[in-house]
Design an enzyme around this catalytic site. Structure first.
Site, PDB file in Angstrom:
ATOM      1  CD  GLU A  48      32.338  12.429  39.960  1.00 26.17           C
ATOM      2  OE1 GLU A  48      31.510  12.405  40.894  1.00 26.17           O
ATOM      3  OE2 GLU A  48      32.649  13.468  39.351  1.00 26.17           O
ATOM      4  CG  ASN A  52      28.501   8.827  44.135  1.00 24.33           C
ATOM      5  OD1 ASN A  52      28.379  10.020  44.383  1.00 24.33           O
ATOM      6  ND2 ASN A  52      28.205   8.305  42.957  1.00 24.33           N
ATOM      7  NE  ARG A 107      27.858  15.657  46.119  1.00 26.24           N
ATOM      8  CZ  ARG A 107      29.154  15.923  46.231  1.00 26.24           C
ATOM      9  NH1 ARG A 107      29.628  16.622  47.236  1.00 26.24           N
ATOM     10  NH2 ARG A 107      29.980  15.493  45.321  1.00 26.24           N
TER      11      ARG A 107
HETATM   12  N1  LIG Z   1      27.391   4.375  46.912  1.00 27.55           N
HETATM   13  C1  LIG Z   1      26.137   4.849  46.966  1.00 27.55           C
HETATM   14  N2  LIG Z   1      25.313   4.505  48.003  1.00 27.55           N
HETATM   15  C2  LIG Z   1      24.062   4.983  48.074  1.00 27.55           C
HETATM   16  N3  LIG Z   1      23.504   5.811  47.159  1.00 27.55           N
HETATM   17  C3  LIG Z   1      24.264   6.193  46.117  1.00 27.55           C
HETATM   18  C4  LIG Z   1      25.607   5.733  45.961  1.00 27.55           C
HETATM   19  N4  LIG Z   1      26.102   6.266  44.811  1.00 27.55           N
HETATM   20  C5  LIG Z   1      25.123   7.020  44.288  1.00 27.55           C
HETATM   21  N5  LIG Z   1      24.011   6.990  45.055  1.00 27.55           N
HETATM   22  C6  LIG Z   1      22.711   7.661  44.760  1.00 27.55           C
HETATM   23  O1  LIG Z   1      22.692   7.999  43.385  1.00 27.55           O
HETATM   24  C7  LIG Z   1      22.476   9.403  43.228  1.00 27.55           C
HETATM   25  C8  LIG Z   1      23.211   9.903  41.993  1.00 27.55           C
HETATM   26  O2  LIG Z   1      24.624   9.797  42.144  1.00 27.55           O
HETATM   27  P1  LIG Z   1      25.567  10.777  41.323  1.00 27.55           P
HETATM   28  O3  LIG Z   1      26.975  10.538  41.731  1.00 27.55           O
HETATM   29  O4  LIG Z   1      25.236  10.684  39.887  1.00 27.55           O
HETATM   30  O5  LIG Z   1      25.088  12.216  41.812  1.00 27.55           O
HETATM   31  P2  LIG Z   1      25.344  12.927  43.231  1.00 27.55           P
HETATM   32  O6  LIG Z   1      26.381  12.198  44.003  1.00 27.55           O
HETATM   33  O7  LIG Z   1      24.034  13.091  43.898  1.00 27.55           O
HETATM   34  O8  LIG Z   1      25.893  14.348  42.789  1.00 27.55           O
HETATM   35  P3  LIG Z   1      27.386  14.654  42.280  1.00 27.55           P
HETATM   36  O9  LIG Z   1      28.095  13.367  42.070  1.00 27.55           O
HETATM   37  O10 LIG Z   1      27.184  15.394  40.985  1.00 27.55           O
HETATM   38  O11 LIG Z   1      27.989  15.499  43.313  1.00 27.55           O
HETATM   39  C9  LIG Z   1      22.917  10.020  44.531  1.00 27.55           C
HETATM   40  O12 LIG Z   1      22.301  11.263  44.785  1.00 27.55           O
HETATM   41  C10 LIG Z   1      22.518   8.942  45.534  1.00 27.55           C
HETATM   42  O13 LIG Z   1      21.143   9.036  45.852  1.00 27.55           O
HETATM   43 MG   LIG Z   2      28.194  11.664  43.170  1.00 26.98          MG
END
Ligand SMILES: Nc1ncnc2c1ncn2[C@@H]1O[C@H](COP(=O)(O)OP(=O)(O)OP(=O)(O)O)[C@@H](O)[C@H]1O
Ligand SMILES: [Mg+2]
Lengths: 144, 105
Positions: A48, A52, A107
């Protein structure tokens, strides 16, 4: 923090490295003999956080992701995943279940929820334009 | 990553094997969507028995196929996820939209 063993490495933000990161953490954890469930959970949270960094942090650019895994006293696992990407503007909002900035890419906004429920603690530090650091800790059960 | 689809025209089963992450979700998505669009099955079951790993990318994958097949008037089912994958699914609440069942294996 009493460290028994530690591994630290850097990888470029290529999606193939999602599985590389999982393989590294799996190999490192052999010494702690986690249960099948615990190993699956840790592989998932690593996946995860690394995903990200690749998908969001380094959205329009490429860069390096740094991963640190430590085995601490009392069977505690420490995982840090750090990128120098775009950062998160509003961390609280980002951590809400179902919040995503990339719905068109399928996502689901559940990565942080998964990290939260599969670890004992999750800390996110981030600054716009300078990157994000995710630190997770999980205590392994005693295996008799 | 392997996607093996068997269909009798109305009901179809897609047996996936390997690990579902962001890196290989795209390939699975393309294969499933191609099948759904060209065959319009009444029911598609995605069989997870040989999936050893899945993160939230798998949730996005299931949700996306659920939306597509619903638009085509069909139904999506998830079959035989292992215990830990069930817990990933549970976090998403997806079982409110997609039936999750176990065959006797
Ligand atoms: N390393 C990162 N750098 C920049 N933004 C991030 C980062 N990690 C998370 N985010 C932001 O936080 C939001 C939520 O992250 P999360 O992992 O919960 O969901 P997602 O990645 O959008 O979807 P999923 O993980 O379910 O595929 C992301 O959509 C993004 O905007
Ligand atoms: Mg994610």
């Amino acid at each position: 923090m009493e460290i028994i063993n530690e591994v630290k490495f850097t990888m470029p933000s290529l999606s193939i490295n999602e599985s590389v990161a999982r393989a590294v953490v799996s190999s490192f954890l052999i010494q702690a003999d986690p249960s099948v469930e615990e190993l699956s959970e840790i592989r998932t949270v690593v996946s995860e956080a690394v995903t990200n960094a690749i998908v969001h942090g380094y959205r329009n650019i490429s860069g390096n992701i740094e991963m640190t895994v430590k085995l601490l006293k009392n069977r505690e696992i420490y995982i840090k995943i750090k990128d120098k990407g775009c950062g998160i503007e509003n961390i609280e909002q980002a951590m809400e279940p179902l919040f995503t900035t990339a719905p068109e890419e399928e996502r689901s906004g559940l990565g942080f929820s998964v990290m939260q429920s599969f670890t004992d603690s999750l800390k996110v530090k981030s600054k716009s334009e300078s990157g994000t650091t995710v630190v997770m800790r999980k205590k392994l059960k005693n295996n008799e | 990553m392997n996607v093996n689809i068997k269909s009798n025209g109305t009901y179809a089963v897609a047996l996936l094997s390997g690990e579902i992450d962001h890196h290989n979700a795209k390939e699975i998505r393309e294969k499933l969507d191609k099948f759904i669009i060209s065959n319009q099955p009444r029911e598609l079951a995605i069989d997870f028995r040989d999936i050893s790993f899945m993160d939230s990318s798998g949730i996005g994958l299931i949700m996306g196929r659920y939306k597509l097949i619903s638009q085509c008037g069909g139904r999506l089912i998830v079959k035989n996820p292992r215990e830990y994958i069930k817990r990933v699914l549970k976090i998403s609440g997806i079982e409110r939209l997609v039936r999750i069942i176990n065959d006797r294996i």
